[in-house]
Design a protein around this motif. Structure first.
Motif, PDB file in Angstrom:
ATOM      1  N   PRO A  45      -0.488  -1.575  -0.025  1.00 41.54           N
ATOM      2  CA  PRO A  45      -1.416  -2.688   0.142  1.00 41.54           C
ATOM      3  C   PRO A  45      -0.753  -3.899   0.804  1.00 41.54           C
ATOM      4  O   PRO A  45      -1.366  -4.571   1.636  1.00 41.54           O
ATOM      5  N   LYS A  46       0.504  -4.141   0.471  1.00 35.53           N
ATOM      6  CA  LYS A  46       1.213  -5.289   1.046  1.00 35.53           C
ATOM      7  C   LYS A  46       1.270  -5.202   2.572  1.00 35.53           C
ATOM      8  O   LYS A  46       1.219  -6.221   3.260  1.00 35.53           O
ATOM      9  N   SER A  47       1.334  -3.990   3.112  1.00 33.90           N
ATOM     10  CA  SER A  47       1.393  -3.832   4.561  1.00 33.90           C
ATOM     11  C   SER A  47       0.064  -4.173   5.240  1.00 33.90           C
ATOM     12  O   SER A  47       0.014  -4.308   6.460  1.00 33.90           O
ATOM     13  N   TYR A  48      -0.991  -4.325   4.463  1.00 35.81           N
ATOM     14  CA  TYR A  48      -2.314  -4.648   5.002  1.00 35.81           C
ATOM     15  C   TYR A  48      -2.589  -6.148   5.072  1.00 35.81           C
ATOM     16  O   TYR A  48      -3.698  -6.557   5.367  1.00 35.81           O
ATOM     17  N   PHE A  49      -1.613  -6.971   4.812  1.00 38.84           N
ATOM     18  CA  PHE A  49      -1.799  -8.423   4.852  1.00 38.84           C
ATOM     19  C   PHE A  49      -1.641  -8.999   6.256  1.00 38.84           C
ATOM     20  O   PHE A  49      -1.942 -10.153   6.488  1.00 38.84           O
ATOM     21  N   ASN A  50      -1.166  -8.217   7.219  1.00 41.79           N
ATOM     22  CA  ASN A  50      -0.725  -8.760   8.506  1.00 41.79           C
ATOM     23  C   ASN A  50      -1.813  -9.105   9.512  1.00 41.79           C
ATOM     24  O   ASN A  50      -1.678 -10.079  10.242  1.00 41.79           O
ATOM     25  N   THR A  51      -2.862  -8.306   9.603  1.00 40.72           N
ATOM     26  CA  THR A  51      -3.888  -8.564  10.613  1.00 40.72           C
ATOM     27  C   THR A  51      -5.246  -8.780   9.965  1.00 40.72           C
ATOM     28  O   THR A  51      -5.502  -8.283   8.857  1.00 40.72           O
ATOM     29  N   PRO A  52      -6.139  -9.481  10.639  1.00 38.68           N
ATOM     30  CA  PRO A  52      -7.477  -9.700  10.075  1.00 38.68           C
ATOM     31  C   PRO A  52      -8.215  -8.396   9.756  1.00 38.68           C
ATOM     32  O   PRO A  52      -8.840  -8.288   8.696  1.00 38.68           O
ATOM     33  N   SER A  53      -8.104  -7.408  10.621  1.00 38.64           N
ATOM     34  CA  SER A  53      -8.810  -6.149  10.358  1.00 38.64           C
ATOM     35  C   SER A  53      -8.205  -5.404   9.163  1.00 38.64           C
ATOM     36  O   SER A  53      -8.942  -4.815   8.364  1.00 38.64           O
ATOM     37  N   ASP A  54      -6.886  -5.444   9.030  1.00 36.09           N
ATOM     38  CA  ASP A  54      -6.245  -4.812   7.870  1.00 36.09           C
ATOM     39  C   ASP A  54      -6.610  -5.541   6.582  1.00 36.09           C
ATOM     40  O   ASP A  54      -6.878  -4.907   5.560  1.00 36.09           O
ATOM     41  N   ARG A  55      -6.617  -6.873   6.617  1.00 35.77           N
ATOM     42  CA  ARG A  55      -7.006  -7.640   5.420  1.00 35.77           C
ATOM     43  C   ARG A  55      -8.443  -7.332   5.028  1.00 35.77           C
ATOM     44  O   ARG A  55      -8.746  -7.179   3.832  1.00 35.77           O
ATOM     45  N   ALA A  56      -9.324  -7.199   6.002  1.00 38.84           N
ATOM     46  CA  ALA A  56     -10.725  -6.867   5.708  1.00 38.84           C
ATOM     47  C   ALA A  56     -10.821  -5.500   5.042  1.00 38.84           C
ATOM     48  O   ALA A  56     -11.576  -5.316   4.081  1.00 38.84           O
TER      49      ALA A  56
END
Length: 71
Positions: A45-56
């Motif tokens: 999950p931490k790797s999904y903080f980087n881009t707007p699409s990943d955060r969404a």
């Protein structure tokens, strides 16, 4: 694309708040953030903080977990 049709960007702060609401214990929360999750393509999950699409995408998963919409 018309801005009225786009969803607001998920901020890091909003994502952190939802995760904290889902997992109260900071130690367990940190463990979850660093665990590879199959629904996230076996990434952390931490790797999904980087881009707007990943955060969404991560926010979608967190809300599904929070409201019991996934097995």
């Amino acid at each position: 694309m018309d801005q009225r049709d786009s969803k607001p960007e998920v901020t890091v702060e909003a994502l952190e708040a939802e995760i904290a609401d889902l997992i109260d214990d900071p130690v367990l929360r940190e463990e979850w953030l660093n665990t590879r999750i199959p629904i996230l393509e076996s990434k952390t999950p931490k790797s999904y903080f980087n881009t707007p699409s990943d955060r969404a995408r991560l926010m979608q998963v967190v809300l599904e977990m929070k409201f019991g919409e996934m097995a």
